[in-house]
Design an enzyme around this catalytic site. Structure first.
Site, PDB file in Angstrom:
ATOM      1  N   ASP A  17       0.818  -1.224   0.000  1.00 50.34           N
ATOM      2  CA  ASP A  17       0.000   0.000   0.000  1.00 50.34           C
ATOM      3  C   ASP A  17       0.850   1.273   0.000  1.00 50.34           C
ATOM      4  OD1 ASP A  17      -2.285  -1.682   0.293  1.00 50.34           O
ATOM      5  OD2 ASP A  17      -1.945  -1.738   2.452  1.00 50.34           O
ATOM      6  N   HIS A  47      -3.480  -2.484  -7.181  1.00 50.01           N
ATOM      7  CA  HIS A  47      -2.762  -1.281  -7.572  1.00 50.01           C
ATOM      8  C   HIS A  47      -3.754  -0.280  -8.158  1.00 50.01           C
ATOM      9  CE1 HIS A  47       1.390  -3.448  -7.997  1.00 50.01           C
ATOM     10  NE2 HIS A  47       0.947  -3.377  -6.757  1.00 50.01           N
TER      11      HIS A  47
END
Length: 295
Positions: A17, A47
């Site tokens: 992240d 993503h």
């Protein structure tokens, strides 16, 4: 696989992240690479890419370079759920206006995720370790006990799909896109609260089939604070002088810290791409960041 020049790698230096997808997309858009590839993970990795038209595209298995019509490859170190990939491809086409299969290839040796893997994950790891429930751990477990089915067993529903399953043989230059992050590596993180495939750059060389000495640039991505999805008792709330032990604080101090973390969660939109869960937040641990950089 023969690479004429060098291979560069984008990796996360924390717990995932970190924004690797955005960085990989920006690098791929320069078209300095003729090929990109994902070398680990599967649909447990999300993503998010911000598009020029203000829209967002969330990718879980398709390499972000495909957005820019740069060929992307899902490597042998990855786990693939074809049902989820087909839905992702449909969503991709609606947003981008072209079929991603035109620029996508998948290693015949990638591990297949079956419905049984997903069910087991949701009944076990998702509960005990906070996994995404995507079937990742059971799929890799099948691979390592040598009972897995690989992508070369899968029959695509159309001609374009069947042509996607092929190895990379030669490419002029290669950008590798890592999933998860350094401290989710099963060998380097807080096992068993990790992912199931290595996020280390050396894993890219091992699974893609090239020597490590052709790795040139490694782009490490980090945030100015840390976030964590899933369970991990080692993801301490506050740093002490040695950086590892959580001390006892007064109730007032804890409320103040929680307020700061809540503000960071809101400003940073810290919501998991795959699960929609709110990520845990804490201050940056510079010592652990340095360790990741030096490893």
């Amino acid at each position: 696989m023969k690479i004429e020049l060098l291979a560069d790698i984008v990796i996360g230096l924390q717990y995932g992240d970190e924004g690797k997808g955005k960085v990989a997309s920006a690098i791929a858009e320069t078209r300095l690479y003729t090929q990109t590839a994902r070398y680990n993970g599967g649909p447990n990795a999300g993503h998010t890419v911000n598009l020029d038209n203000g829209k967002q595209l969330k990718l879980h298995q398709i390499p972000v370079s495909v957005i820019h019509k740069v060929p992307g490859h899902i490597g042998a170190g990855c786990a693939v759920n074809f049902s989820m990939l087909e839905q992702e491809a449909r969503d991709f086409r609606k947003v981008m206006g072209f079929c991603p299969y035109e620029y996508l290839s998948i290693s015949p040796r990638a591990v297949l995720i079956g419905s049984g893997h997903v069910k087991r994950d949701q009944q076990e790891q998702a509960i005990t370790q906070g996994s995404t429930g995507s079937g990742i751990a059971p799929a890799y477990a099948s691979f390592y006990d040598r009972s897995a089915r690989l992508a070369n067993c899968y029959t695509w529903p159309d001609k374009n799909g069947r042509e996607c399953i092929q190895e990379l043989h030669n490419c002029k230059d290669l950008l590798l896109e890592g999933a998860q992050g350094f401290y989710l590596d099963p060998h380097l993180g807080n096992y068993p609260y990790t992912t199931s495939s290595s996020s280390h750059p050396g894993y890219a060389a091992a699974t893609m089939g090239f020597p490590t000495n052709i790795i040139d640039e490694i782009f490490g991505v980090a945030k100015c604070y840390e976030t964590r999805s899933g369970e991990d008792p080692n993801f301490y709330k506050v740093l002490t002088e040695d950086g590892f032990i959580t001390p006892e604080f007064s109730e007032v101090t804890n409320r103040q810290i929680d307020k700061i973390y809540t503000d960071i969660q809101e400003v940073g939109s810290e919501i998991g791409v795959t699960t929609g869960r709110q990520r845990k937040v804490r201050f940056l641990d510079v010592n652990r960041l340095i360790k990741a950089i030096n490893s």
